[in-house]
Design an enzyme around this catalytic site. Structure first.
Site, PDB file in Angstrom:
ATOM      1  N   GLY A 193       1.885   4.622   3.787  1.00  9.17           N
ATOM      2  CA  GLY A 193       2.778   3.709   3.070  1.00  9.17           C
ATOM      3  C   GLY A 193       3.693   4.451   2.113  1.00  9.17           C
ATOM      4  N   GLY A 247       0.830  -1.214   0.000  1.00  8.53           N
ATOM      5  CA  GLY A 247       0.000   0.000   0.000  1.00  8.53           C
ATOM      6  C   GLY A 247       0.855   1.251   0.000  1.00  8.53           C
ATOM      7  N   ASN A 251       1.427   3.353  -2.494  1.00 10.58           N
ATOM      8  CA  ASN A 251       1.147   4.398  -3.500  1.00 10.58           C
ATOM      9  C   ASN A 251       0.577   5.672  -2.885  1.00 10.58           C
ATOM     10  OD1 ASN A 251      -1.130   2.238  -3.481  1.00 10.58           O
ATOM     11  ND2 ASN A 251      -2.161   4.128  -4.088  1.00 10.58           N
ATOM     12  N   TYR A 286     -13.426  -3.924  10.673  1.00  8.92           N
ATOM     13  CA  TYR A 286     -12.126  -3.232  10.700  1.00  8.92           C
ATOM     14  C   TYR A 286     -11.461  -3.442  12.064  1.00  8.92           C
ATOM     15  CZ  TYR A 286      -8.671   0.534  10.219  1.00  8.92           C
ATOM     16  OH  TYR A 286      -7.499   1.255  10.162  1.00  8.92           O
TER      17      TYR A 286
HETATM   18  N1  LIG Z   1      -5.156   7.015   8.681  1.00  8.67           N
HETATM   19  C1  LIG Z   1      -5.292   6.700   9.962  1.00  8.67           C
HETATM   20  O1  LIG Z   1      -5.700   7.529  10.798  1.00  8.67           O
HETATM   21  C2  LIG Z   1      -4.940   5.319  10.439  1.00  8.67           C
HETATM   22  C3  LIG Z   1      -5.095   5.034  11.802  1.00  8.67           C
HETATM   23  C4  LIG Z   1      -4.784   3.754  12.253  1.00  8.67           C
HETATM   24  C5  LIG Z   1      -4.313   2.807  11.367  1.00  8.67           C
HETATM   25  N2  LIG Z   1      -4.183   3.100  10.050  1.00  8.67           N
HETATM   26  C6  LIG Z   1      -3.664   2.047   9.149  1.00  8.67           C
HETATM   27  O2  LIG Z   1      -2.574   2.562   8.406  1.00  8.67           O
HETATM   28  C7  LIG Z   1      -2.443   1.840   7.172  1.00  8.67           C
HETATM   29  C8  LIG Z   1      -2.285   2.821   6.030  1.00  8.67           C
HETATM   30  O3  LIG Z   1      -3.487   3.567   5.940  1.00  8.67           O
HETATM   31  P1  LIG Z   1      -3.593   5.040   5.327  1.00  8.67           P
HETATM   32  O4  LIG Z   1      -4.266   5.868   6.332  1.00  8.67           O
HETATM   33  O5  LIG Z   1      -2.295   5.465   4.750  1.00  8.67           O
HETATM   34  O6  LIG Z   1      -4.694   4.747   4.199  1.00  8.67           O
HETATM   35  P2  LIG Z   1      -4.703   4.983   2.620  1.00  8.67           P
HETATM   36  O7  LIG Z   1      -4.139   6.302   2.297  1.00  8.67           O
HETATM   37  O8  LIG Z   1      -6.101   4.655   2.239  1.00  8.67           O
HETATM   38  O9  LIG Z   1      -3.703   3.847   2.084  1.00  8.67           O
HETATM   39  C9  LIG Z   1      -4.059   2.492   2.108  1.00  8.67           C
HETATM   40  C10 LIG Z   1      -3.210   1.748   1.111  1.00  8.67           C
HETATM   41  O10 LIG Z   1      -3.552   0.358   1.166  1.00  8.67           O
HETATM   42  C11 LIG Z   1      -3.771  -0.086  -0.172  1.00  8.67           C
HETATM   43  N3  LIG Z   1      -4.663  -1.232  -0.232  1.00  8.67           N
HETATM   44  C12 LIG Z   1      -5.936  -1.308   0.208  1.00  8.67           C
HETATM   45  N4  LIG Z   1      -6.440  -2.517  -0.083  1.00  8.67           N
HETATM   46  C13 LIG Z   1      -5.477  -3.209  -0.726  1.00  8.67           C
HETATM   47  C14 LIG Z   1      -5.415  -4.500  -1.307  1.00  8.67           C
HETATM   48  N5  LIG Z   1      -6.467  -5.328  -1.306  1.00  8.67           N
HETATM   49  N6  LIG Z   1      -4.259  -4.889  -1.882  1.00  8.67           N
HETATM   50  C15 LIG Z   1      -3.194  -4.058  -1.919  1.00  8.67           C
HETATM   51  N7  LIG Z   1      -3.201  -2.813  -1.404  1.00  8.67           N
HETATM   52  C16 LIG Z   1      -4.336  -2.396  -0.820  1.00  8.67           C
HETATM   53  C17 LIG Z   1      -4.376   1.123  -0.860  1.00  8.67           C
HETATM   54  O11 LIG Z   1      -4.334   0.966  -2.268  1.00  8.67           O
HETATM   55  P3  LIG Z   1      -5.317   1.840  -3.244  1.00  8.67           P
HETATM   56  O12 LIG Z   1      -4.765   3.236  -3.265  1.00  8.67           O
HETATM   57  O13 LIG Z   1      -5.213   1.136  -4.552  1.00  8.67           O
HETATM   58  O14 LIG Z   1      -6.687   1.780  -2.639  1.00  8.67           O
HETATM   59  C18 LIG Z   1      -3.451   2.201  -0.335  1.00  8.67           C
HETATM   60  O15 LIG Z   1      -2.243   2.161  -1.026  1.00  8.67           O
HETATM   61  C19 LIG Z   1      -3.698   0.964   7.076  1.00  8.67           C
HETATM   62  O16 LIG Z   1      -3.382  -0.351   7.449  1.00  8.67           O
HETATM   63  C20 LIG Z   1      -4.652   1.593   8.083  1.00  8.67           C
HETATM   64  O17 LIG Z   1      -5.589   0.649   8.593  1.00  8.67           O
HETATM   65  C21 LIG Z   1      -4.473   4.345   9.554  1.00  8.67           C
END
Ligand SMILES: NC(=O)c1ccc[n+]([C@@H]2O[C@H](COP(=O)([O-])OP(=O)(O)OC[C@H]3O[C@@H](n4cnc5c(N)ncnc54)[C@H](OP(=O)(O)O)[C@@H]3O)[C@@H](O)[C@H]2O)c1
Length: 325
Positions: A55, A49, A51, A205
Site C-alpha cells: 500500500g 493500508g 503506511n 484468510y
Molecule cells: N505480502 C504478500 O505476499 C501478499 C500476497 C497476496 C496478497 N497480499 C495482500 O496485499 C495487501 C497488502 O499486504 P502487505 O503484504 O503490504 O501487508 P502489510 O505490510 O502487513 O500491510 C497491510 C496494511 O493493512 C493495514 N491494515 C490491516 N488491518 C487494518 C484495519 N483493520 N484497518 C485499516 N488498515 C488495516 C495495515 O495497517 P497496520 O500497519 O496499522 O497494521 C497495513 O498498513 C493485503 O490485502 C494482503 O492480503 C499480500
C-alpha cells in the site's frame, strides 16, 4: 558409522546452488512492471493500508504522478510517518492522512463522512489493507464482527459502497481490490461468516480473499455503464510484514526465504498501480489480474458463480447495515 563421500557432498552442494541461482534468475526474469506514464494531476486517490508494504508503494507511485493521495490507515503515528516520507520522496505536498479502522463499521462510516465533506472528487480507490492474523485467536469487535474477515472484507465492502456516489460523480473512476492467490483455497460458508462455528486463521484468510473476488465481480456487474470500473488482483508473493503475528521461530525462517525469493513491496505494488492508472484497462471491469494481466484461470472458479456473489452481497449489506443508508 558410514560417512558420505566428500565428492558426493560437493556434488549435492553444487546442484543446490545451481537450483537456487536458477530459481532467482527465473524470479527476476518474470517480474512485470507497470509501464504507464499516466499523469494524475487533478485526480484524487484513496489507498487503504498505505503506511507500509504494498500500500505504501502504491500510494508513493500515485503521489509521484501528481494525484492528491489520501492514506487511509488505522494507526495515526505510522500513517503520518509514511505521509512525510511520501511527500519527501515525491515532492507532492497533497498527501494526507485519514484514519480508518476497517474492522469497525462505525469507523468506516466516520471516515467516509469526512471524505465526502472534504473532497470534491474521488477517481481511484485502492482497497489494499489486509491482515493474516496468523497466530492470533478469534477476536470479535463490539459490533459483532470477527476481526480478520471484517478488515479484509466487510470493512472494504462498506467503505466502497459508501464512496460510490462520489466516485460516480468523478467518472471515469476506478476501484482496485487487492485479493490473493489463496482465494483458490477459500469457501463461503454463510453459517460461519463471523467464525461462530470454527476459526482457523489461514482458512479465514483464504475465505476473506475469495469473498473479495466475489464482491468485485458483483460490484462490477452493478456498476456496468456507470463509468466506474472495479477489478481485483493478486500482487504476487511479496516480502512485507504481513506475517507479523506469527511465532518468530516460524516467521524468521519464512522471512529469510521471502527476502531472496519474493518481490519487494515496490515490485508487489505494480499490478495495483497498473489497474489504478494504465490506459490499457480503462474499459475493463470485473476481472482478476496477476502481473498486470488478466489471469482468470488463477482465480477460484467459485468466484465466477454470480448467484453466490449476489447472495454474499445481500448478506454483507444486511450485516454491515448498508441497506439502511
Ligand atoms: N505480502 C504478500 O505476499 C501478499 C500476497 C497476496 C496478497 N497480499 C495482500 O496485499 C495487501 C497488502 O499486504 P502487505 O503484504 O503490504 O501487508 P502489510 O505490510 O502487513 O500491510 C497491510 C496494511 O493493512 C493495514 N491494515 C490491516 N488491518 C487494518 C484495519 N483493520 N484497518 C485499516 N488498515 C488495516 C495495515 O495497517 P497496520 O500497519 O496499522 O497494521 C497495513 O498498513 C493485503 O490485502 C494482503 O492480503 C499480500
Amino acid at each position: 558409522m558410514e560417512f558420505w563421500d566428500p565428492g558426493q557432498v560437493v556434488g549435492i552442494l553444487i546442484v543446490a546452488v545451481v537450483v537456487l541461482i536458477s530459481a532467482y534468475i527465473y524470479f527476476c526474469w518474470t517480474l512485470v512492471r507497470c509501464d504507464s506514464k499516466a499523469d494524475l494531476t487533478g485526480k484524487v486517490a484513496i489507498v487503504t493500508g498505505a503506511n507500509t508494504g504494498i500500500g505504501y508503494h502504491t500510494a508513493l507511485d500515485l503521489a509521484k504522478r501528481n494525484a492528491r493521495v489520501i492514506l487511509a490507515c488505522r494507526n495515526k503515528e505510522k500513517a503520518e510517518q509514511a505521509r512525510d516520507e511520501i511527500i519527501a520522496a515525491s515532492q507532492n505536498k497533497s498527501v494526507v492522512v485519514q484514519i480508518v479502522d476497517l474492522c469497525l463499521m462505525k469507523s468506516v462510516r466516520d471516515f467516509v463522512g469526512r471524505i465526502v465533506a472534504e473532497e470534491r472528487r474521488l477517481d481511484i480507490l485502492v482497497n489494499n489493507a489486509g491482515v493474516v492474523s496468523a497466530g492470533k485467536p478469534r477476536e470479535v469487535t463490539d459490533e459483532g464482527f470477527e476481526t480478520l474477515f471484517a478488515a479484509n472484507y466487510f470493512g472494504p465492502f462498506l467503505l466502497t459502497n459508501l464512496l460510490l456516489d462520489l466516485m460516480k460523480k468523478s467518472t471515469p473512476s476506478r476501484i482496485v481490490n487487492v485479493s490473493s492467490v489463496v482465494n483458490k483455497f477459500g469457501t463461503i460458508d454463510f453459517n460461519n461468516l463471523q467464525a461462530e462455528k470454527s476459526f482457523q486463521y489461514h482458512a479465514r484468510y483464504f475465505d476473506s480473499k475469495l469473498a473479495f473476488v466475489l464482491f468485485t465481480r458483483e460490484l462490477a456487474k452493478r456498476l456496468e455503464g456507470s463509468g466506474v470500473t472495479a477489478n481485483v488482483l493478486h500482487p504476487g508473493s511479496v516480502y512485507t510484514d504481513l506475517l507479523r503475528h506469527l511465532n518468530p521461530l516460524i516467521r524468521i525462517p519464512i522471512l529469510v526465504f521471502m527476502r531472496f525469493f519474493c518481490r519487494s513491496p515496490e515490485e508487489g505494488a505494480q499490478t495495483s498501480i497498473y489497474l489504478a492508472v494504465s490506459e490499457d484497462v480503462a474499459e475493463i471491469s470485473g476481472k482478476y489480474f496477476v502481473d498486470c494481466d488478466i489471469q482468470e484461470k488463477e482465480a477460484n472458479p467459485v468466484s465466477r458463480n454470480m448467484e453466490l456473489a449476489a447472495k454474499l452481497w445481500k448478506v454483507s449489506a444486511e450485516l454491515t447495515g448498508l441497506e439502511s443508508n
